[in-house]
Design an enzyme around this catalytic site. Sequence first.
Site, PDB file in Angstrom:
ATOM      1  N   HIS A  67       0.817  -1.203   0.000  1.00 29.78           N
ATOM      2  CA  HIS A  67       0.000   0.000   0.000  1.00 29.78           C
ATOM      3  C   HIS A  67       0.857   1.262   0.000  1.00 29.78           C
ATOM      4  CE1 HIS A  67      -3.888   2.028   0.781  1.00 29.78           C
ATOM      5  NE2 HIS A  67      -3.165   2.875   1.495  1.00 29.78           N
ATOM      6  N   HIS A 114     -10.386   2.617  -0.445  1.00 31.22           N
ATOM      7  CA  HIS A 114     -10.524   2.248   0.960  1.00 31.22           C
ATOM      8  C   HIS A 114     -11.335   0.958   1.009  1.00 31.22           C
ATOM      9  CE1 HIS A 114     -10.164   4.006   5.204  1.00 31.22           C
ATOM     10  NE2 HIS A 114      -8.997   4.101   4.637  1.00 31.22           N
TER      11      HIS A 114
END
Length: 755
Positions: A67, A114
């Site tokens: 990420h 998200h």
Amino acid sequence: MYREIYPGVYEVDILNASDEDLVKISEEMGLNLSLDEMKVIKEYFKKKGRNPRDIELQALGQAWSEHCCYKSSKYWLKKYLLGFKTDYVISTEYDAGVVEFDEEQAYVVALESHNHPSAVEPYGGAATGIGGILRDVLCMGAQPVALVDPLFFGELSTPYEKLPPGIKHPVYLLEGVVAGIRDYGNRVGIPTVAGMVFFDESYLTNCLVNVGCVGIAKKDRIIPSKAGGEGDIFILAGGATGRDGIHGVTFASAELTDTESTRSAVQLGNPIMKEPLIHACLEIVEKGLLTGMKDLGGGGLSCAVGEMALAAGYGAEVWLDKVHLKEKDMKPWEIWISESQERMLLTVKPKHVDEVLYIFRKWDVPASVIGVVKGEKVLRVYYKDWLIYEMDIEFVTKGPEYCRATAEKREKVEVDEVKEPEDFAKVFLKMMSHPNVASKEWVIRQYDHEVRGNTVLKPLQGRIGFETHGDAAVVKPTESWRGLAITADVNPWMTRIDPFWGTASAFDEMVRNLVAVNSRPHSFVDCLNFGNPEKPERMWEFVESVKALGWMSKEFGLPCVSGNVSFYNETPYGGVAPTPTLMGIGIVEDVRKAVTSNFKKEGSEIVLVGETKREFGGSLYSKVTGMKCNVVPKTDPKVLKNYAEAMLEAFKKFKVLSCHDPAEGGVAVALAEMAICGIGFEVDLSFTELFSESNTRWIVEVKNAENFVNFFEEKGLRARVIGYTGGDKLNYGRFSVELSEVEKAWRSGFSKFLR
């Protein structure tokens, strides 16, 4: 293996650890690092002549996560997509892209994911996604002006008994996500003006929640996400730091296997804190008191401090006990990697510290001095005068880079089993009521898309009470009549069959939507959602998608100014369809001349611009009929450019009453969407012209259709009159349906699944 050396700080014996021990340490500490990565860390500390502390290993777990460091994607992004810029692009190197808007202003744009947090806790996951994307734009010194929410869920009709163990139903996830976006966006006072909602079985166990933001800033007040120089002071402002969001990025960098025990990785949003935080930061920006600013997102302080310092070529010293906390018994490593929301990290010159702190106090926003920029490229962290962390900043921040294996998955043989239906009207109504096409008013009406009073073209357009959906929203961010058009696009049915042409089609649709409202395509950002990159077939999908984006971007001349990669959108039940979400930005020279999608008058002529081919791969028609086809629509960026330029020129030369691009459902569905305002039509189209989803096409309601068509033909482009507006029926030639029946199917197809 673990030895306490200071209260709450442990030394971890990796120098004497076997390979099995290294794997165990990574698992026990939640680092999500591979054996090879642990070996690199072991070698680093061997050269330093000591074992690492727990806080150091935790920081590496965050910084080296997929990420944060893009270790599986950056090789391919650099090779195919990044690097192309136009002279109006100001910056692409920080948290959001910065692009020229006019002589004095720039717009700032970002798009993020998200996904895992929203699958675990849909309300909080989606809300903090909005909070995070607002901070990405704010940290560049921009006032947020619009939000976007592309969302992807399993099919709403999924029977509960068919849900895998521990998986939440798509209806529950959808309702929670929309509520989270609604409550956060509405409370902070930023309009959600565009987006999409797409349903497919591949998202059943792993929904996708993508969020975008556009902001406006003065060119001479753009703030870099880096420190200004040695001696600058770090100020942490905003919400208190807590245990929420710990291991958020490592959680997002692995397959989703558990939606219950990972709740602590989901952050807790607080829009009531965010709103004054925005005001305070913008006041400090306006007064020129900052040298740099960055939001605390993935990895928290552990990533933000190092990234700001290294970007400027420096190191840093941090005093961790100066951080204001939610819980007093937090361990140093928890403080360091927490991803608690509503926090901004600023660097200021010592002479401005008092004034900056005063402004935060004035807005009732907590803020404190927590560190200083140092000349040596080393990051040192102190806790109650103990030196508990000391590593070379480049080693931590740069992270590994991989060129992972790929394996092609696409079918080699062309398959096309599509044929005409026995009952055209029945299939058409089924298409209009499909949740991917049907009205999303249930979602849109929950968002305050008009707050701030600058939304010129709204998500729903047309006669009050009879609105249809538009191709793009238009906002007016400054006092001039110049505006920004905003759209979000991708068709995962197409990318699943062919990730290259599916992605190219998404780019084509993005351009079509921007052009349809009379805006010039100006830039775009991406959010690339894919499965596990360690699986060669998944990696191949990603590489093909990036290739297509790079080709379309460079050949069309539209720069990608920011982006996000979200891997590991996969569970033991399977991975998501390749989902390269695109968010396009267009410039509207005069918002008073923006064009909407709904028919305006009876008796107007309807023109189809572009060429229709037999391309049913990933189409709505093949989906609802079950007829197999893998012929995904093709596109050519140069042809698309020619048509886009001609359309924009035509808007200036002719009286265009309405314009809409055919997408899901082809021309048949697009015409119906234009008619839902209350005006029917009569056209004569072939089966392929009705339902194929070929790219680079627009439907135009126009006066002087003969001259309009001649204009395109003189340029060597296709356009023809296909019919006329009027009446209360949709007459397609091959079949006819009452407008009231179509509207009923369209308005209820999505909402009937919801409370």
